[in-house]
Write a protein that holds these residues in place. Structure first.
Motif, PDB file in Angstrom:
ATOM      1  N   MET A   1      -0.715   0.532   3.158  1.00  0.00           N
ATOM      2  CA  MET A   1       0.038  -0.331   4.183  1.00  0.00           C
ATOM      3  C   MET A   1      -0.406  -1.666   4.304  1.00  0.00           C
ATOM      4  O   MET A   1      -1.249  -2.304   3.953  1.00  0.00           O
ATOM      5  CB  MET A   1      -0.511   0.278   5.752  1.00  0.00           C
ATOM      6  CG  MET A   1       0.182   1.551   5.993  1.00  0.00           C
ATOM      7  SD  MET A   1      -0.382   2.394   7.578  1.00  0.00           S
ATOM      8  CE  MET A   1       0.552   1.484   8.628  1.00  0.00           C
ATOM      9  N   LYS A   2       0.864  -2.670   4.674  1.00  0.00           N
ATOM     10  CA  LYS A   2       0.491  -3.952   4.653  1.00  0.00           C
ATOM     11  C   LYS A   2      -0.713  -4.332   5.493  1.00  0.00           C
ATOM     12  O   LYS A   2      -0.903  -3.918   6.540  1.00  0.00           O
ATOM     13  CB  LYS A   2       1.798  -4.685   5.049  1.00  0.00           C
ATOM     14  CG  LYS A   2       2.795  -4.918   3.859  1.00  0.00           C
ATOM     15  CD  LYS A   2       4.197  -5.670   4.083  1.00  0.00           C
ATOM     16  CE  LYS A   2       5.288  -5.179   3.446  1.00  0.00           C
ATOM     17  NZ  LYS A   2       6.300  -5.646   4.456  1.00  0.00           N
TER      18      LYS A   2
ATOM     19  N   SER B   1      11.133   3.308   8.486  1.00  0.00           N
ATOM     20  CA  SER B   1      10.909   1.790   8.772  1.00  0.00           C
ATOM     21  C   SER B   1      10.976   1.182   7.493  1.00  0.00           C
ATOM     22  O   SER B   1      10.916   1.680   6.448  1.00  0.00           O
ATOM     23  CB  SER B   1       9.451   1.842   9.003  1.00  0.00           C
ATOM     24  OG  SER B   1       8.768   0.991   9.035  1.00  0.00           O
ATOM     25  N   ASP B   2      11.027  -0.356   7.659  1.00  0.00           N
ATOM     26  CA  ASP B   2      11.296  -1.190   6.615  1.00  0.00           C
ATOM     27  C   ASP B   2      10.002  -1.273   5.928  1.00  0.00           C
ATOM     28  O   ASP B   2      10.040  -1.741   4.653  1.00  0.00           O
ATOM     29  CB  ASP B   2      11.858  -2.386   6.926  1.00  0.00           C
ATOM     30  CG  ASP B   2      11.400  -2.890   8.628  1.00  0.00           C
ATOM     31  OD1 ASP B   2      10.530  -2.097   8.913  1.00  0.00           O
ATOM     32  OD2 ASP B   2      11.830  -4.184   8.711  1.00  0.00           O
ATOM     33  N   GLU B   3       8.791  -1.048   6.678  1.00  0.00           N
ATOM     34  CA  GLU B   3       7.670  -1.368   5.828  1.00  0.00           C
ATOM     35  C   GLU B   3       6.939   0.027   5.817  1.00  0.00           C
ATOM     36  O   GLU B   3       7.100   0.901   6.845  1.00  0.00           O
ATOM     37  CB  GLU B   3       6.806  -2.316   6.590  1.00  0.00           C
ATOM     38  CG  GLU B   3       6.458  -2.042   8.151  1.00  0.00           C
ATOM     39  CD  GLU B   3       5.567  -2.894   8.860  1.00  0.00           C
ATOM     40  OE1 GLU B   3       4.683  -3.523   8.140  1.00  0.00           O
ATOM     41  OE2 GLU B   3       5.592  -2.842  10.073  1.00  0.00           O
TER      42      GLU B   3
END
Lengths: 78, 443
Positions: free
Chosen positions: B266-267, B380-382
């Motif tokens: 994850m970012k 989700s985009d991320e």
């Protein structure tokens, strides 16, 4: 009272409960996003506030390094 | 010979002592005339003395149980509860001690609870009566739901909402995990409707299902409000399963996710403005006032603790809540809950039902959180690692740590801890909201 079907009542509780929990948290998510946006827009000075403290610690570290170097230098001289 | 003499002397001393105690105990105003007669000391042979001393021992109370003996609340105890029941409770308490000390399972609560249980099962002393130590503690803060709120205040002062604020939508995972509560509510209802093994009312079902919230104070709060007679079993189940989170959760997490999903990185989260953290407890309170005033005791105490911490100007108070206060209350809470582990209350078939439903609730909550995270990852985009959904059951910060551990096992260096803390603290709010809903239904 005895004729109540417990399972069907419990299912109703489940529907109500999950809906309330999700709506509560969904609204909370939107509010969190909104406040992040508003605060980021109108009170952004907090962020630069962070930087000087970082610099200050850097300065302190530098000062400490300089002092250490000088003491070491003086020790070697004597 | 000398030892024997000494022993006899000691026994004599004890016998006289016990008689004096008996006599002085009988000088109460409600003593009947028959009892008043006993006040006069009669000369007795040493044999009689030994017999009458034996009558006052715990050994006799356990080995030769009698009809008509009452517990601390003045209810009659069955022969079983007086004898084998007590011995079984001592064994159960031994197991709890073992789990707390050797296995380090939630020792801060299991140990006081188990010791409270030990004291509650001492015959004759009646420590759970209104004038006994345990009874006093129980009435002071558990019967009126006060101690769990103080604990919540301390938890609030310990909680950092930063991870949640930096990625708000992970709060929904904390909501999904509340399925553990409502799913097991249906399970409990089905168990008593169709099997006839136990006979739970809807109130009792609700109190049991809150174990799925994986939140000790909330469980105790709801249990003492809705079904105080089940409090002991519910609290023990809640804390035992919370301690077992590292055992229960990983298999479920692995079963519901693919290897690729578990390896998702994850970012990193953004930095959160201090003002956001300061306003957050107020936002939560405002919402609770509007939507669910029944949850305000729990959320109010929680938000107060958090607000005191984030304000930054009352560090003394917030430190007190996080340390001394929560420690003192933990002692009282543990002993008070332990007082409900008396054999006549705990050794009933309902306890077994509660243990089964509690486990089911934990598993269902974990599964629902993971599945919700999978769905969020798809849309989700991320990227979102589905493992963090398991942290949606509260159990702060244990559940988040378990997620992080499983994540780094799959992919070394992938630290999910901060990402899992978001759903984790949202789970606390979620289970408090769920508790509020249950309370509002029975108003």
């Amino acid at each position: 009272m005895e004729e109540i079907n417990l399972v069907s009542e419990a299912l109703k509780f489940m529907v109500l409960g999950m809906i309330v929990v999700f709506i509560f948290l969904a609204v909370l998510v939107q509010l969190m996003k909104l406040q992040a946006k508003l605060i980021g827009k109108y009170f952004p000075e907090k962020k630069p506030m962070v930087k000087p403290t970082v610099q200050a610690t850097d300065e302190k570290a530098q000062t400490a390094a300089i002092i250490a170097a000088i003491t070491e230098f003086n020790k070697n001289k004597s | 010979m000398k030892v024997k003499k000494l022993f006899l002397m000691l026994m004599l001393a004890f016998a006289t002592l016990s008689i004096t105690v008996q006599a002085s105990g009988n000088t109460q105003p409600e003593a009947t005339t028959e009892v008043a007669e006993e006040k006069v000391y009669e000369s007795r042979s040493i044999g009689q003395m030994l017999v009458s001393f034996y009558d006052t021992t715990g050994l006799k109370a356990i080995v030769q149980p009698q009809d008509g003996i009452t517990n601390g609340q003045g209810q009659e105890m069955s022969i079983f509860a007086q004898s084998f029941g007590r011995i079984m409770m001592f064994i159960i308490i031994g197991v709890l001690f073992y789990l707390a000390i050797a296995k380090n399972f939630e020792p801060l609560l299991l140990l006081p609870i188990a010791f409270g249980g030990l004291l509650a099962n001492i015959p004759i002393a009646n420590m759970t009566s209104d004038h006994g130590m345990l009874g006093i503690i129980y009435n002071m803060g558990i019967a009126n739901e006060f101690f769990p709120l103080l604990i919540f205040m301390g938890v609030g002062a310990m909680t950092d909402f930063g991870p949640l604020l930096s990625r708000p939508k992970t709060a929904l995972l904390g909501g999904a995990a509340q399925f553990g509560i409502f799913g097991s509510l249906v399970g409990a209802a089905a168990l008593s409707q169709y099997t006839g093994m136990v006979d739970f009312s809807l109130k009792q079902c609700s109190a049991i299902s809150i174990i799925g919230g994986a939140d000790g104070p909330t469980s105790i709060f709801i249990a003492s409000a809705l079904a105080p007679e089940l409090l002991g079993a519910i609290a023990v189940a809640a804390y035992s399963y919370m301690a077992l989170v590292p055992v229960i959760q990983p298999p479920i997490m692995r079963a519901l996710t693919t290897k690729e999903e578990r390896q998702i990185v994850m970012k990193s989260t953004r930095k959160v403005n201090r003002l956001e953290k300061l306003l957050f407890p107020l936002v939560v309170i405002a919402m609770t006032i509007l939507v669910l005033p029944d949850a305000t005791p729990l959320i109010g105490a929680f938000a107060f603790g958090n607000f005191a911490k984030e304000s930054g100007v009352v560090d003394r108070l917030s430190n007190e809540m996080q340390n001394s206060l929560i420690n003192i209350v933990t002692i009282f809470l543990g002993l008070g809950v332990g007082s409900t582990l008396a054999s006549d209350k705990f050794l009933v078939v309902e306890t077994l039902g509660i243990m089964i439903i509690g486990l089911l609730a934990f598993a269902a909550g974990t599964a629902a959180g993971v599945l919700m995270a999978k769905i969020m990852n798809k849309y989700s985009d991320e990227p979102i690692n589905p493992l963090i959904g398991a942290a949606g059951v509260s159990a702060v910060p244990m559940a988040a740590r378990v997620v992080s551990k499983v994540g780094s096992e799959e992919k070394p260096g992938n630290i999910l801890l901060m990402h899992a803390m978001g759903p984790n603290v949202a789970g606390v709010i979620g289970s408090a909201v769920a508790a509020g809903v249950l309370l509002s239904i029975f108003k």
